[in-house]
Design an enzyme around this catalytic site. Structure first.
Site, PDB file in Angstrom:
ATOM      1  N   CYS A 139       0.838  -1.200   0.000  1.00  0.00           N
ATOM      2  CA  CYS A 139       0.000   0.000   0.000  1.00  0.00           C
ATOM      3  C   CYS A 139       0.872   1.248   0.000  1.00  0.00           C
ATOM      4  CB  CYS A 139      -0.931  -0.010   1.215  1.00  0.00           C
ATOM      5  SG  CYS A 139      -1.989   1.441   1.292  1.00  0.00           S
ATOM      6  N   CYS A 142      -0.482   4.110   2.114  1.00  0.00           N
ATOM      7  CA  CYS A 142      -0.322   3.977   3.570  1.00  0.00           C
ATOM      8  C   CYS A 142       1.124   4.232   3.981  1.00  0.00           C
ATOM      9  CB  CYS A 142      -0.664   2.573   4.051  1.00  0.00           C
ATOM     10  SG  CYS A 142      -1.906   1.730   3.132  1.00  0.00           S
ATOM     11  N   ASP A 143       2.061   3.698   3.201  1.00  0.00           N
ATOM     12  CA  ASP A 143       3.449   3.642   3.673  1.00  0.00           C
ATOM     13  C   ASP A 143       4.412   4.562   2.933  1.00  0.00           C
ATOM     14  OD1 ASP A 143       2.574   1.573   5.340  1.00  0.00           O
ATOM     15  OD2 ASP A 143       2.954   0.055   3.810  1.00  0.00           O
TER      16      ASP A 143
END
Ligand code: NAP
Length: 317
Positions: A139, A142-143
């Site tokens: 992701c 997200c990261d």
């Protein structure tokens, strides 16, 4: 054991919308929001930043903020929310049995809204205990902003809209972003494909795969393979992001419901009815096609209305 009229499993847009409708119909739903398995409570939007296509938010809204609003609305009308993963369900008896990690509940109707999880590849160096979450992620949104990815060459594996979207997102952080695709043509929509191909920081590595990921404390290199010539080449890398699609979260059903070949629950067209009467499915767990928050929410509404009708037909008031 307590018996509920409606038990909802899953807490993304589909699950919460089903809860809002079921609660407003005085069905006192119980919703298992999950804890660790599949996605986190709140579903995939919890790992998204700006949501700009959810109607009603002309200036956009952050994914976690949107899910908090869904949750508050569900609770306002009396949804009881339990923070537990579902370990198994017994859909062969009626009422059905839903088993959480500590709580067990009987249910006249079950609404499945467990969503889908990003898929990973079994590449050497990518596993838990190797470089997973030390430069390998599924992701980017997200990261991607983590310091380890700053000014590093980053690799996104996949050729669909997700791969392109993630690659574009990563251009904000990486020195250069490579899309590693196994074929010579993107699956992504034309507009997205054009954006990737025109982007000065993105390069597409056609007919390619990553064979191995290596490093020290974090990822430092990938072994890239040209699938046509068979040649391999080690290249510097700071991050690898899988963008190869999603897997529906249906493992806990242990084959009790009809699913398609890759595990998506099959529903009767135009409804949310599954192959078992009284069990309904909504959101990404039954939708490999649209996979949008708003379509998930719409199908959550349908599931609650279908459950309400079913209860009323069976005289369960
Ligand atoms: P997808 O369209 O299924 O694409 C998955 C990609 O991963 C494909 O290019 C596929 O290659 C590749 N792939 C799959 N398994 C692989 C493997 N084992 N090894 C190497 N490559 C592999 O999935 P998605 O990109 O997540 O998109 C899913 C849906 O969401 C689509 O309908 C998409 O349009 C939509 N979506 C839309 C947007 C947007 O419009 N902004 C953003 C994200 C997603 P092949 O092409 O060779 O099969």
């Amino acid at each position: 054991m307590e018996t509920k009229k409606v038990v909802i499993i899953g807490s993304g847009p589909a699950g919460y919308t089903a809860a809002i409708y079921a609660a407003r119909a005085n069905l006192a739903p119980l919703l298992f929001e999950g804890f660790m398995s599949g996605g986190s409570p709140g579903g995939q939007l919890m790992t998204t930043t700006d949501v700009e296509n959810y109607p009603g938010f002309p200036d956009g809204v952050l994914g976690p903020e949107l899910m908090d609003l869904f949750k508050r609305q569900a609770e306002r009308f009396g949804t009881h929310i339990v923070s537990e993963d579902i370990e198994s369900v017994d859909l062969k008896r009626s009422p059905f049995i839903v088993r959480g990690s500590s709580k067990q509940i009987a249910a006249h109707t079950v609404i499945l809204a467990t969503g889908a999880t990003a898929k990973r590849l079994e590449i050497e160096g990518s596993r838990d205990g190797e470089f997973w979450q030390k430069g390998v992620s599924a992701c980017a949104v997200c990261d991607g902003a983590a310091p380890i990815f700053r000014n590093q060459p980053l690799y996104v594996i996949g050729g669909g809209d997700s791969a392109v979207e993630e690659a574009i997102f990563l251009t904000k952080y990486g020195s250069r972003v490579y899309i590693v695709h196994r074929r010579d043509q993107l699956r992504a929509s034309k507009i997205m494909a054009e954006r990737a191909m025109k982007h000065p920081k993105i390069e597409i590595l056609w007919n390619s795969s990553i064979e191995k990921i290596s490093g020290d404390q974090v990822v430092r290199a990938v072994l890239l393979k040209n699938l046509e010539s068979g040649e391999t080449e080690e290249r510097e890398a700071g991050g690898i992001f899988f963008a190869i699609g999603h897997q529906p979260n249906t493992g806990f059903l242990l084959g009790q419901l009809e699913t398609n070949q890759v595990g998506y629950i099959i529903i009767e067209p135009g409804s949310t009815k599954t192959s078992i009467e009284g069990v309904f499915a909504c959101g990404d767990v039954q939708d490999p096609t649209y996979r949008q928050a708003v379509t998930a929410a719409g199908s959550g509404c349908m599931a609650a209305l279908d459950a309400e009708r079913w209860l009323s037909e069976k005289g369960i008031e």
